[in-house]
Design a protein around this motif. Structure first.
Motif, PDB file in Angstrom:
ATOM      1  N   HIS A   1       8.100  17.743 -28.003  1.00  0.00           N
ATOM      2  CA  HIS A   1       8.364  18.529 -26.806  1.00  0.00           C
ATOM      3  C   HIS A   1       9.535  17.959 -26.034  1.00  0.00           C
ATOM      4  O   HIS A   1      10.406  18.682 -25.543  1.00  0.00           O
ATOM      5  CB  HIS A   1       7.108  18.564 -25.942  1.00  0.00           C
ATOM      6  CG  HIS A   1       7.237  19.427 -24.747  1.00  0.00           C
ATOM      7  ND1 HIS A   1       6.657  19.135 -23.543  1.00  0.00           N
ATOM      8  CD2 HIS A   1       7.901  20.581 -24.547  1.00  0.00           C
ATOM      9  CE1 HIS A   1       6.948  20.074 -22.672  1.00  0.00           C
ATOM     10  NE2 HIS A   1       7.705  20.963 -23.249  1.00  0.00           N
ATOM     11  N   SER A   2       9.577  16.627 -25.924  1.00  0.00           N
ATOM     12  CA  SER A   2      10.648  16.012 -25.143  1.00  0.00           C
ATOM     13  C   SER A   2      11.995  16.223 -25.794  1.00  0.00           C
ATOM     14  O   SER A   2      12.982  16.519 -25.123  1.00  0.00           O
ATOM     15  CB  SER A   2      10.392  14.522 -24.988  1.00  0.00           C
ATOM     16  OG  SER A   2       9.077  14.298 -24.579  1.00  0.00           O
ATOM     17  N   THR A   3      12.061  16.058 -27.105  1.00  0.00           N
ATOM     18  CA  THR A   3      13.368  16.193 -27.738  1.00  0.00           C
ATOM     19  C   THR A   3      13.826  17.640 -27.728  1.00  0.00           C
ATOM     20  O   THR A   3      15.019  17.900 -27.661  1.00  0.00           O
ATOM     21  CB  THR A   3      13.339  15.684 -29.185  1.00  0.00           C
ATOM     22  OG1 THR A   3      12.195  16.219 -29.825  1.00  0.00           O
ATOM     23  CG2 THR A   3      13.285  14.181 -29.225  1.00  0.00           C
TER      24      THR A   3
ATOM     25  N   PHE B   1      15.146  18.411 -24.073  1.00  0.00           N
ATOM     26  CA  PHE B   1      16.224  17.568 -23.565  1.00  0.00           C
ATOM     27  C   PHE B   1      17.427  18.409 -23.197  1.00  0.00           C
ATOM     28  O   PHE B   1      17.803  19.286 -23.961  1.00  0.00           O
ATOM     29  CB  PHE B   1      16.580  16.560 -24.655  1.00  0.00           C
ATOM     30  CG  PHE B   1      17.535  15.509 -24.225  1.00  0.00           C
ATOM     31  CD1 PHE B   1      18.864  15.571 -24.571  1.00  0.00           C
ATOM     32  CD2 PHE B   1      17.106  14.459 -23.456  1.00  0.00           C
ATOM     33  CE1 PHE B   1      19.742  14.601 -24.179  1.00  0.00           C
ATOM     34  CE2 PHE B   1      17.983  13.475 -23.058  1.00  0.00           C
ATOM     35  CZ  PHE B   1      19.306  13.546 -23.427  1.00  0.00           C
TER      36      PHE B   1
ATOM     37  N   PRO C   1      13.664  17.540 -17.970  1.00  0.00           N
ATOM     38  CA  PRO C   1      12.429  16.787 -18.230  1.00  0.00           C
ATOM     39  C   PRO C   1      11.341  17.714 -18.729  1.00  0.00           C
ATOM     40  O   PRO C   1      11.205  18.840 -18.265  1.00  0.00           O
ATOM     41  CB  PRO C   1      12.083  16.195 -16.865  1.00  0.00           C
ATOM     42  CG  PRO C   1      12.796  17.021 -15.886  1.00  0.00           C
ATOM     43  CD  PRO C   1      14.009  17.576 -16.555  1.00  0.00           C
ATOM     44  N   ALA C   2      10.572  17.240 -19.671  1.00  0.00           N
ATOM     45  CA  ALA C   2       9.489  18.038 -20.236  1.00  0.00           C
ATOM     46  C   ALA C   2       8.182  17.496 -19.697  1.00  0.00           C
ATOM     47  O   ALA C   2       7.940  16.287 -19.742  1.00  0.00           O
ATOM     48  CB  ALA C   2       9.528  17.929 -21.755  1.00  0.00           C
ATOM     49  N   THR C   3       7.345  18.372 -19.195  1.00  0.00           N
ATOM     50  CA  THR C   3       6.067  17.902 -18.654  1.00  0.00           C
ATOM     51  C   THR C   3       4.934  18.601 -19.368  1.00  0.00           C
ATOM     52  O   THR C   3       5.076  19.703 -19.883  1.00  0.00           O
ATOM     53  CB  THR C   3       5.936  18.198 -17.165  1.00  0.00           C
ATOM     54  OG1 THR C   3       6.216  19.575 -16.953  1.00  0.00           O
ATOM     55  CG2 THR C   3       6.893  17.369 -16.361  1.00  0.00           C
TER      56      THR C   3
ATOM     57  N   SER D   1       9.025  13.474 -19.702  1.00  0.00           N
ATOM     58  CA  SER D   1      10.055  12.814 -20.487  1.00  0.00           C
ATOM     59  C   SER D   1      11.223  12.486 -19.574  1.00  0.00           C
ATOM     60  O   SER D   1      11.482  13.178 -18.610  1.00  0.00           O
ATOM     61  CB  SER D   1      10.527  13.707 -21.625  1.00  0.00           C
ATOM     62  OG  SER D   1      11.326  14.740 -21.103  1.00  0.00           O
ATOM     63  N   THR D   2      11.901  11.413 -19.895  1.00  0.00           N
ATOM     64  CA  THR D   2      13.000  11.003 -19.042  1.00  0.00           C
ATOM     65  C   THR D   2      14.103  10.468 -19.937  1.00  0.00           C
ATOM     66  O   THR D   2      13.938  10.361 -21.139  1.00  0.00           O
ATOM     67  CB  THR D   2      12.535   9.918 -18.072  1.00  0.00           C
ATOM     68  OG1 THR D   2      13.661   9.398 -17.407  1.00  0.00           O
ATOM     69  CG2 THR D   2      11.885   8.795 -18.816  1.00  0.00           C
ATOM     70  N   SER D   3      15.218  10.160 -19.343  1.00  0.00           N
ATOM     71  CA  SER D   3      16.302   9.608 -20.134  1.00  0.00           C
ATOM     72  C   SER D   3      16.771   8.324 -19.489  1.00  0.00           C
ATOM     73  O   SER D   3      17.138   8.316 -18.332  1.00  0.00           O
ATOM     74  CB  SER D   3      17.440  10.626 -20.194  1.00  0.00           C
ATOM     75  OG  SER D   3      18.501  10.083 -20.913  1.00  0.00           O
TER      76      SER D   3
ATOM     77  N   VAL E   1      13.449   9.464 -23.840  1.00  0.00           N
ATOM     78  CA  VAL E   1      14.057  10.099 -25.006  1.00  0.00           C
ATOM     79  C   VAL E   1      15.271   9.327 -25.484  1.00  0.00           C
ATOM     80  O   VAL E   1      15.470   9.111 -26.675  1.00  0.00           O
ATOM     81  CB  VAL E   1      14.470  11.544 -24.657  1.00  0.00           C
ATOM     82  CG1 VAL E   1      15.096  12.209 -25.836  1.00  0.00           C
ATOM     83  CG2 VAL E   1      13.276  12.320 -24.208  1.00  0.00           C
TER      84      VAL E   1
END
Lengths: 380, 358
Positions: free
Chosen positions: A27-29, A32, A35-37, A123-125, A156
């Motif tokens: 989900h996060s990738t 990108f 942000p994926a929650t 997700s964060t970077s 990520v």
């Protein structure tokens, strides 16, 4: 059988299933750079030493529609822009998503998936997650009494570079108490003695596989060889193309031995500059407040002096005295800005600093190793 | 990258009776690629099935390429169903409801097929396959993909994919008869997934199948140890060949030579220089980050602590000196001192001890 007094046992660690790891990664990738929650499902298991939170499944949240109608939004131009990133980051606590979550849980319960919500993930970077949204989301989950929820943060950027980065956080109890009161001005902080290091508590994280998955992993990526020794390849092409010989093992992941540092360094420096700017803005606000407070105070002083004089005159002339405390109704003191944002900036910078420290440890090791190879015999 | 082992006979793909809208319908063989998370989800569902059911089924979601020849399975969810000797029941409403919920969160993933957790194909499979491939709610006009994952304990986990062609014996039995055609499938991994999979795979060696997540340095250590082990095996082999104890292989020798020639030949000075620069960059950024952290910590503490002392140098002015703006610091300093003095006057709101009594 879990004992009934799990209310008092604090969360000691978090155990996460392999399935959840893969779902979060996917989900996060795919989402990108926004942000994926999503929501985490599982259950808490009590031990002697404390409670262990087991996360067994998860599902993503849809990006929430803004709660207010568009007409109202134009008036609130000073609020954050409702772009996709902000919407997604606010998704866990949006009203529409609460309904979505309960529906999903209801359906998943029918197929024997654990039906207890144990937190949320984001997700964060490059570690850029400590902000107002994050705190509010976690508070939204943690404000129910006797809850066992955790926030998982998946990085990520770092994970694509080779090291898997997933962390579990909770808000510390002292921070929860302060946040409930909602006041973050200087006295409240002095009283509670809250520092930015105390905002988040990190929990250790374990990965757990089921039996079926373990047998599958042993079978991937190639079936075990039937003969004791493989025949030699007849050509170089065989080495790369024959699946019996060249396989793609899941471990070790040799991306990790890559030597490039520039992308990480650049991004970290950019993010540090952003944090410094945010800090600077907060400082300016605080100073502005100080100055306007000072101005108001001088005005009040002047007014009080005048009143005293008048009252003296009136006292001499036997006239009724004027109220000396009327200044509270006439002058309005400025509001002190909340210090929460500067504390969050401090915590964010600490996060960056920790990341860079870990990274420099790894890079120093690699660099010294490479140097030893290139300059043999010179182990200095 | 992916893995596929078996050979497939490519039969002409059966076409649905209606034309596909954009491109001309092609009979090119269909190929399926699978994300590991879908597979893990299926395995998880298989281990959670109710005790009396042999196999469980669910829906596959994913994306299709333009002309329909490539199907990419990205997600799946379980659908409760009951199966007896004579009939099978699938909860359609559940299917529809879950599909709409999933479409809300990921609108790009559409229905592409279904899965079952046992390898056998029987009339019930045919019935369900036709249901999934039908017009309206199914995958019409594209064929529905059927994925079977055999999860019998003690044997290999075997995944096969099929599409179906209608095969009619009689008109009444047409609904539950179909010909399952195997199609090739592969599992695709992305970059970030690889690091996650590495973590998961390293847990497979341990007794309790669980592993504490490790820091970067520990992962690096493990990777280096494994590379060292591999190097040792290769060097053992080479020395055995030189001692004429093992059989030489020209392909292996060539491969090794190619690999070793990749090591760059640079002179010692430039290596030293590059190395120093590299390390200095990293250490500099690390130092800066820590300095900034300390500064912010200091400013936060001064902001809240100095006021109890009631001293004239208010907190924010000293913070301002951290920035490179000298003018701002002196301006802020004057304002702060003025604030301190007048604050001592008579503000009941702040209830602060002011020993100087200014």
């Amino acid at each position: 059988m879990a004992e009934p007094n799990t209310a008092s046992a604090p969360l000691k660690e978090v155990q996460i299933e392999a399935l959840v790891v893969m779902r979060i990664i996917k989900h996060s990738t795919s989402a990108f750079p926004t942000p994926a929650t999503g929501c985490l499902l599982g259950m808490d298991v009590a031990d002697n030493i404390g409670t262990q939170l087991q996360v067994t499944n998860c599902f993503p949240f849809p990006a929430a529609a803004p709660d207010q109608p568009p007409a109202q939004q134009e008036q609130q131009y000073y609020q954050q822009p409702t772009d996709a990133a902000t919407l997604a980051a606010g998704a866990p606590r949006a009203k529409s998503n609460v309904a979505y979550q309960s529906e999903m849980i209801k359906y998943l319960r029918e197929v024997n998936v654990d039906a207890q919500s144990v937190g949320w993930y984001i997700s964060t970077s490059m570690g850029n997650f400590v902000n107002q949204n994050f705190i509010e989301n976690q508070f939204f989950y943690q404000k129910v009494t006797d809850e066992k929820t955790v926030a998982l943060v998946f990085d990520v950027g770092r994970s694509s570079a080779g090291s898997f980065s997933l962390k579990a956080y909770r808000l510390s109890p002292s921070f929860m108490a302060s946040y409930r009161e909602g006041k973050f001005n200087t006295e409240a902080i002095q009283k509670s003695n809250l520092r930015y290091q105390d905002i988040l508590v990190e929990l250790p994280l374990q990965i757990h596989n089921s039996h079926l998955l373990t047998s599958f992993l042993h079978q991937l990526p190639q079936p075990p060889p039937t003969k004791n020794a493989l025949d030699f390849p007849s050509s170089i092409a065989d080495l790369t193309h024959d699946p019996n010989i060249s396989s793609n093992p899941l471990a070790p992941n040799l991306d990790h031995l890559d030597l490039s540092i520039d992308p990480f360094m650049e991004k970290t420096c950019d993010l540090l500059l952003d944090s410094i700017e945010a800090h600077q803005t907060e400082q300016n606000n605080a100073q502005y407040y100080q100055r306007s407070l000072a101005r108001e105070q001088t005005k009040i002083q002047a007014w009080q002096a005048k009143r005293k004089q008048e009252n003296q005159l009136r006292g001499q002339q036997k006239q009724p005295l004027l109220d000396e405390n009327e200044w509270t109704k006439l002058f309005k003191l400025p509001q002190e800005p909340s210090r929460l944002e500067s504390m969050l900036v401090g915590r964010q910078v600490e996060q960056y600093a920790r990341q860079v420290d870990g990274f420099s440890a790894v890079v120093s090791g690699k660099m010294f190793g490479v140097r030893g190879t290139m300059l043999p015999g010179d182990i200095a | 990258m992916g893995t596929s082992q078996n050979n497939y006979l490519h039969l002409a793909r059966p076409l649905a009776p209606a034309a596909v809208s954009t491109t001309a319908p092609s009979t090119a063989p269909l190929s399926v690629s699978l994300l590991p998370q879908a597979l893990f989800s299926i395995l998880d569902h298989a281990s959670r099935r109710p005790a009396d059911q042999e196999r469980v089924i669910g829906t596959l979601l994913g994306t299709r390429s333009e002309d329909g020849t490539e199907v990419h399975i990205t997600n799946c969810y379980a659908v409760p169903h009951t199966e007896t000797a004579e009939q099978v029941e699938v909860d359609m409403d559940y299917q529809k409801a879950m599909l709409s919920l999933h479409l809300r969160s990921t609108p790009k993933e559409v229905l592409v097929g279904w899965y079952a957790t046992s390898g056998e194909l029987n009339t019930f499979s045919a019935l369900i396959q036709n249901f999934y491939g039908q017009q309206g709610e199914g995958t019409f006009p594209h064929p529905a993909v059927h994925l079977t994952v055999s999860t019998a304990p003690g044997r290999d986990v075997d995944a096969r994919t099929y599409i179906s062609a209608p095969i009619g014996v009689t008109a009444e039995r047409a609904a539950d008869s179909c010909l399952f055609i195997p199609v090739p499938h592969e599992i695709r991994y992305g970059d970030a997934e690889k690091s996650g999979l590495e973590m998961i795979a390293s847990a497979k060696e341990r007794e309790d199948r669980s592993l504490l997540l490790q820091t970067d340095v520990e992962t690096l250590e493990r990777a280096i140890e494994q590379v060292l082990e591999m190097l040792e095996r290769v060097s053992n082999y080479v020395s055995n060949v030189l001692d004429e104890e093992a059989e030489p292989s020209s392909a292996l020798g060539q491969f090794l030579m190619n690999t070793l020639s990749l090591a760059p030949k640079v002179d010692a000075e430039s290596v030293e220089r590059d190395f120093n620069n590299h390390i200095q960059d990293v250490l500099l950024v690390s130092y800066l980050a820590n300095t900034i952290r300390t500064q912010i910590d200091l400013s936060n503490r001064l902001a809240t602590a100095a006021l109890t002392m009631g001293h004239a140098e208010g907190a924010p002015p000293t913070d301002a000196q951290q920035q490179d703006n000298k003018q701002q610091s002196s301006r802020g300093g004057r304002g702060g001192r003025g604030g301190g003095r007048s604050r001592g006057g008579g503000d009941r709101d702040y209830q602060r001890e002011n020993p100087l009594g200014l």
